[in-house]
Design a protein around this motif. Sequence first.
Motif, PDB file in Angstrom:
ATOM      1  N   ASP A  69       0.911  -1.447   0.058  1.00 47.83           N
ATOM      2  CA  ASP A  69       0.043   0.058  -0.011  1.00 47.83           C
ATOM      3  C   ASP A  69       0.855   1.341   0.015  1.00 47.83           C
ATOM      4  O   ASP A  69       0.436   2.222  -0.729  1.00 47.83           O
ATOM      5  N   VAL A  70       1.925   1.286   0.737  1.00 47.44           N
ATOM      6  CA  VAL A  70       2.871   2.371   0.948  1.00 47.44           C
ATOM      7  C   VAL A  70       3.529   2.571  -0.615  1.00 47.44           C
ATOM      8  O   VAL A  70       3.469   3.681  -1.193  1.00 47.44           O
ATOM      9  N   ALA A  71       4.062   1.456  -1.265  1.00 46.54           N
ATOM     10  CA  ALA A  71       4.626   1.728  -2.463  1.00 46.54           C
ATOM     11  C   ALA A  71       3.517   2.104  -3.617  1.00 46.54           C
ATOM     12  O   ALA A  71       3.881   2.919  -4.474  1.00 46.54           O
ATOM     13  N   ALA A  72       2.424   1.651  -3.368  1.00 43.84           N
ATOM     14  CA  ALA A  72       1.287   1.825  -4.439  1.00 43.84           C
ATOM     15  C   ALA A  72       0.862   3.556  -4.332  1.00 43.84           C
ATOM     16  O   ALA A  72       0.503   3.785  -5.354  1.00 43.84           O
ATOM     17  N   ALA A  73       1.007   3.774  -3.130  1.00 43.64           N
ATOM     18  CA  ALA A  73       0.796   5.413  -2.871  1.00 43.64           C
ATOM     19  C   ALA A  73       1.849   6.164  -3.690  1.00 43.64           C
ATOM     20  O   ALA A  73       1.382   7.309  -3.894  1.00 43.64           O
ATOM     21  N   VAL A  74       3.157   5.908  -4.031  1.00 42.28           N
ATOM     22  CA  VAL A  74       4.037   6.704  -4.763  1.00 42.28           C
ATOM     23  C   VAL A  74       4.031   6.507  -6.114  1.00 42.28           C
ATOM     24  O   VAL A  74       3.810   7.082  -6.931  1.00 42.28           O
ATOM     25  N   VAL A  75       3.773   5.059  -6.695  1.00 39.59           N
ATOM     26  CA  VAL A  75       3.666   4.611  -7.999  1.00 39.59           C
ATOM     27  C   VAL A  75       2.482   4.183  -8.773  1.00 39.59           C
ATOM     28  O   VAL A  75       2.413   4.113 -10.049  1.00 39.59           O
ATOM     29  N   GLY A  76       1.378   3.849  -7.781  1.00 40.26           N
ATOM     30  CA  GLY A  76       0.223   3.276  -8.423  1.00 40.26           C
ATOM     31  C   GLY A  76       0.055   1.798  -8.170  1.00 40.26           C
ATOM     32  O   GLY A  76       1.019   1.194  -8.189  1.00 40.26           O
ATOM     33  N   PRO A  77      -1.012   1.393  -7.800  1.00 44.35           N
ATOM     34  CA  PRO A  77      -1.259   0.049  -7.423  1.00 44.35           C
ATOM     35  C   PRO A  77      -0.903  -0.972  -8.443  1.00 44.35           C
ATOM     36  O   PRO A  77      -0.408  -2.181  -8.279  1.00 44.35           O
ATOM     37  N   ALA A  78      -0.793  -0.603  -9.823  1.00 44.31           N
ATOM     38  CA  ALA A  78      -0.603  -1.394 -10.845  1.00 44.31           C
ATOM     39  C   ALA A  78       0.748  -1.853 -11.123  1.00 44.31           C
ATOM     40  O   ALA A  78       1.310  -2.604 -12.062  1.00 44.31           O
ATOM     41  N   TYR A  79       1.831  -0.946 -10.524  1.00 48.00           N
ATOM     42  CA  TYR A  79       3.082  -1.018 -10.986  1.00 48.00           C
ATOM     43  C   TYR A  79       3.833  -1.519  -9.359  1.00 48.00           C
ATOM     44  O   TYR A  79       4.904  -1.247  -9.349  1.00 48.00           O
ATOM     45  N   VAL A  80       3.251  -2.176  -8.476  1.00 49.22           N
ATOM     46  CA  VAL A  80       3.977  -2.741  -7.642  1.00 49.22           C
ATOM     47  C   VAL A  80       3.885  -4.466  -7.385  1.00 49.22           C
ATOM     48  O   VAL A  80       2.746  -5.070  -7.605  1.00 49.22           O
ATOM     49  N   HIS A  81       4.995  -5.113  -7.379  1.00 47.05           N
ATOM     50  CA  HIS A  81       5.050  -6.363  -7.320  1.00 47.05           C
ATOM     51  C   HIS A  81       5.705  -6.894  -5.894  1.00 47.05           C
ATOM     52  O   HIS A  81       6.541  -6.444  -5.545  1.00 47.05           O
ATOM     53  N   ASN A  82       4.728  -7.722  -5.332  1.00 46.64           N
ATOM     54  CA  ASN A  82       5.074  -7.946  -3.886  1.00 46.64           C
ATOM     55  C   ASN A  82       5.609  -9.426  -3.826  1.00 46.64           C
ATOM     56  O   ASN A  82       5.096 -10.708  -4.290  1.00 46.64           O
ATOM     57  N   ARG A  83       6.979  -9.378  -3.472  1.00 51.99           N
ATOM     58  CA  ARG A  83       7.871 -10.639  -3.471  1.00 51.99           C
ATOM     59  C   ARG A  83       8.313 -10.646  -1.969  1.00 51.99           C
ATOM     60  O   ARG A  83       9.384 -11.302  -1.688  1.00 51.99           O
ATOM     61  N   LEU A  84       7.552 -10.296  -0.895  1.00 50.28           N
ATOM     62  CA  LEU A  84       8.013 -10.236   0.559  1.00 50.28           C
ATOM     63  C   LEU A  84       7.267 -11.784   1.197  1.00 50.28           C
ATOM     64  O   LEU A  84       6.362 -12.295   0.826  1.00 50.28           O
ATOM     65  N   ILE A  85       8.180 -12.111   2.040  1.00 50.26           N
ATOM     66  CA  ILE A  85       7.899 -13.128   2.907  1.00 50.26           C
ATOM     67  C   ILE A  85       7.632 -12.884   4.192  1.00 50.26           C
ATOM     68  O   ILE A  85       8.330 -12.054   5.052  1.00 50.26           O
ATOM     69  N   CYS A  86       6.693 -13.294   4.777  1.00 46.44           N
ATOM     70  CA  CYS A  86       6.037 -12.970   6.087  1.00 46.44           C
ATOM     71  C   CYS A  86       6.894 -14.220   6.928  1.00 46.44           C
ATOM     72  O   CYS A  86       6.777 -15.339   6.865  1.00 46.44           O
ATOM     73  N   ARG A  87       7.586 -13.782   8.112  1.00 48.67           N
ATOM     74  CA  ARG A  87       8.280 -14.538   8.919  1.00 48.67           C
ATOM     75  C   ARG A  87       7.182 -15.037  10.359  1.00 48.67           C
ATOM     76  O   ARG A  87       7.665 -15.962  10.978  1.00 48.67           O
ATOM     77  N   GLY A  88       6.310 -14.281  10.586  1.00 53.77           N
ATOM     78  CA  GLY A  88       5.570 -14.686  11.804  1.00 53.77           C
ATOM     79  C   GLY A  88       3.996 -14.584  11.600  1.00 53.77           C
ATOM     80  O   GLY A  88       3.524 -15.151  10.552  1.00 53.77           O
TER      81      GLY A  88
END
Length: 94
Positions: A69-88
Amino acid sequence: MVMRFDGYEQSRNSAEAGHCSAATRAAVRSALEAAAEFDSTQIIVSILGDFVVLEGFVRCRGDDELAVDVAAAVVGPAYVHNRLICRGAIRNPH
């Protein structure tokens, strides 16, 4: 405050819109660091063409969505790819 780069269209890349990839990457990185809701120290921001790619680790489920959401606020939601891994576990909404 998050500044959004307007002018992103499918036919225009970030350089054509007046923003180099380094500036876009820095803007997203700064916005993530400014977000107090989660720890972004293990998030890597990279640029792949017109897209911002978020890689690395977040502490709990829900933090990955906040980062997107933070990244999408900068570049737009269509331009963000999420490759994050949740540890908890899942983030407590309270």
